[in-house]
Write a protein that holds these residues in place. Structure first.
Motif, mmCIF file in Angstrom:
data_model
loop_
_atom_site.group_PDB
_atom_site.id
_atom_site.type_symbol
_atom_site.label_atom_id
_atom_site.label_comp_id
_atom_site.label_asym_id
_atom_site.label_seq_id
_atom_site.Cartn_x
_atom_site.Cartn_y
_atom_site.Cartn_z
ATOM 1 N N LEU A 1 -8.011 1.685 -0.494
ATOM 2 C CA LEU A 1 -7.840 1.242 -1.874
ATOM 3 C C LEU A 1 -8.904 1.815 -2.809
ATOM 4 C CD1 LEU A 1 -6.346 -0.464 -3.944
ATOM 5 C CD2 LEU A 1 -7.755 -2.422 -3.278
ATOM 6 N N THR B 1 -2.579 -4.187 1.971
ATOM 7 C CA THR B 1 -3.325 -3.117 1.309
ATOM 8 C C THR B 1 -4.232 -2.422 2.324
ATOM 9 O OG1 THR B 1 -3.345 -4.344 -0.761
ATOM 10 C CG2 THR B 1 -4.966 -2.580 -0.516
ATOM 11 N N LEU C 1 -4.255 3.387 -11.776
ATOM 12 C CA LEU C 1 -3.103 3.187 -10.892
ATOM 13 C C LEU C 1 -1.799 3.173 -11.686
ATOM 14 C CD1 LEU C 1 -4.066 0.564 -8.144
ATOM 15 C CD2 LEU C 1 -3.014 2.806 -7.802
ATOM 16 N N TRP D 1 0.468 5.799 3.081
ATOM 17 C CA TRP D 1 0.240 4.519 2.415
ATOM 18 C C TRP D 1 1.573 3.779 2.257
ATOM 19 C CZ3 TRP D 1 -4.366 4.070 -1.260
ATOM 20 C CH2 TRP D 1 -4.532 2.757 -1.706
ATOM 21 N N PRO E 1 -7.418 5.592 -4.118
ATOM 22 C CA PRO E 1 -5.959 5.653 -4.086
ATOM 23 C C PRO E 1 -5.440 7.022 -4.509
ATOM 24 C CG PRO E 1 -6.689 4.503 -6.046
ATOM 25 C CD PRO E 1 -7.910 4.739 -5.212
#
Length: 256
Positions: A176, A172, A210, A37, A179
């Protein structure tokens, strides 16, 4: 975090730079799910002619300091660094040192940190008085910390920054919706992009998760940056910036 699900670890270096870390993690944590990522993307500086003109002014005895392996690569693409006159070389970190030396059949001596792998570590290992007699050419990104340049100037040294690349937050990825719960952060600038990612999440609970993720960082500066940006989860500082040390730091976190 505890539970029965496999831990998920986000590898945030740009594409192609995570292979060594992925291998170290797979060996140490075979049950971990690794997600490539990248948080940052890099491109050559738009004003390439200006950078080339600066490099052409480097003379014998000058200093060339590189802030990252990326600075070495983009500078070398602009001008073959092996053709520079006899100069002094310096690098912010061991990996940047290796990047410089890999260009030469007879690698030059490169001044680099012997303590922390950052600007402060390099400054502690530079012959400041001797450097006042020559110009320092600082190869870096279009934006970045000014600690190195400012400190050298405060000591009476002429410093000319040479931006050779620009950075921006990477798009992104499709992942997503799932994550990582642990992120490996090797650049403080990556944290801005991770915070930007969190701010784009509409669901408050997902945004909170997050911001409450686990972080593995490489120095105190990055840890402080994370807190300033509002990250509230556990932070582990790797004992060194190499892949093996980063993998060991990831292992500190219990299974998700």
């Amino acid at each position: 975090m505890t539970g029965d699900s496999p831990r998920t670890i986000g590898l945030t270096r740009p594409d192609g730079a995570n292979d060594g870390l992925a291998s170290a993690l797979s060996t140490l944590l075979p049950d971990a799910r690794l997600i490539n990522w990248p948080l940052l993307t890099f491109a050559p500086i738009p004003e390439q002619q200006k950078a080339r003109a600066a490099i052409a002014q480097i003379t014998t005895g000058d200093w060339a300091i590189f802030v990252s392996p990326r600075a070495v690569r983009f500078a070398h693409e602009l001008h073959d660094l092996t053709t520079l006159p006899a100069i002094h070389w310096a690098a912010v970190g061991e990996t940047t040192t290796a990047a410089i030396q890999s260009l030469f059949s007879d690698p030059p001596q490169v001044h680099h940190p012997s303590t922390t792998q950052d600007s402060e570590g390099l400054l502690a290992n530079l012959p400041i008085k001797a450097m006042r007699e020559h110009t320092v050419w600082l190869f870096r990104g279009q934006t970045g910390r000014e600690t190195l340049a400012d400190t050298l100037r405060q000591n009476g040294i002429t410093v000319i920054p040479v931006p050779v690349y620009q950075r921006s937050c990477a798009p992104t990825p499709d992942a997503l919706l799932a994550p990582p719960t642990t992120w490996v952060i090797t650049s403080p600038e990556s944290l801005r992009c991770l915070r930007q990612l969190a701010d784009t999440v509409e669901a408050a609970e997902e945004r909170r998760r997050l911001l409450h993720c686990n972080l593995v960082v490489i120095n105190a500066r990055t840890e402080a940056r994370a807190r300033a940006l509002g990250f509230t989860g556990a932070i582990v500082r790797a004992e060194a910036p190499d892949d093996a040390a980063l993998a060991r730091a990831c292992a500190v976190f219990k299974q998700d």
